[in-house]
Design a protein around this motif. Structure first.
Motif, PDB file in Angstrom:
ATOM      1  N   ARG A 109      42.189  41.076  40.841  1.00  0.00           N
ATOM      2  CA  ARG A 109      41.572  42.185  40.115  1.00  0.00           C
ATOM      3  C   ARG A 109      42.592  43.295  39.896  1.00  0.00           C
ATOM      4  NH1 ARG A 109      35.368  43.486  41.660  1.00  0.00           N
ATOM      5  NH2 ARG A 109      34.619  41.373  41.348  1.00  0.00           N
ATOM      6  N   GLU A 123      33.732  45.194  37.355  1.00  0.00           N
ATOM      7  CA  GLU A 123      33.690  43.761  37.071  1.00  0.00           C
ATOM      8  C   GLU A 123      35.077  43.127  37.129  1.00  0.00           C
ATOM      9  OE1 GLU A 123      31.640  40.346  36.508  1.00  0.00           O
ATOM     10  OE2 GLU A 123      30.730  42.338  36.646  1.00  0.00           O
ATOM     11  N   ASP A 124      36.086  43.829  36.576  1.00  0.00           N
ATOM     12  CA  ASP A 124      37.447  43.290  36.520  1.00  0.00           C
ATOM     13  C   ASP A 124      38.482  44.175  37.202  1.00  0.00           C
ATOM     14  OD1 ASP A 124      36.628  41.107  34.937  1.00  0.00           O
ATOM     15  OD2 ASP A 124      36.661  42.392  33.155  1.00  0.00           O
TER      16      ASP A 124
END
Length: 92
Positions: free
Chosen positions: A11, A69-70
């Motif tokens: 990430r 999310e990322d």
């Protein structure tokens, strides 16, 4: 909130104050006695045809502000130097 280590690796790590990207999570520092995560480790980016590399970055777990999310938002002012030993490097 529960996350698996494999969900954290790779990430993007971003500074919550400046929006600067530091790279991707390469490894975690874990306390073997308690099992708690101590820090996120971000390997330095390679440049100059892959022959040079920026310094590695270590963010204590309490510097982590938010999971997206990322990406992972961190307080970049809390960054600490890598632990000495294996030349301060780790493999992503």
């Amino acid at each position: 909130m529960e996350k698996r280590i494999r969900q954290l690796r790779g990430r993007h790590v971003v500074d919550i104050h400046s929006g600067s990207g530091y790279g991707r999570v390469g490894d975690l520092e874990i306390d073997l006695e308690s099992g708690a995560i101590r820090a996120l480790l971000v390997p330095g980016r390679r440049w100059w045809f892959g022959l040079k590399r920026e310094r590695d970055r270590v963010f204590p777990w309490d510097a982590v502000q938010c999971f997206g999310e990322d990406f992972i938002l961190v307080d970049g002012t809390r960054e600490r130097p890598p632990a000495q030993g294996r030349a301060g490097r780790f493999s992503p």
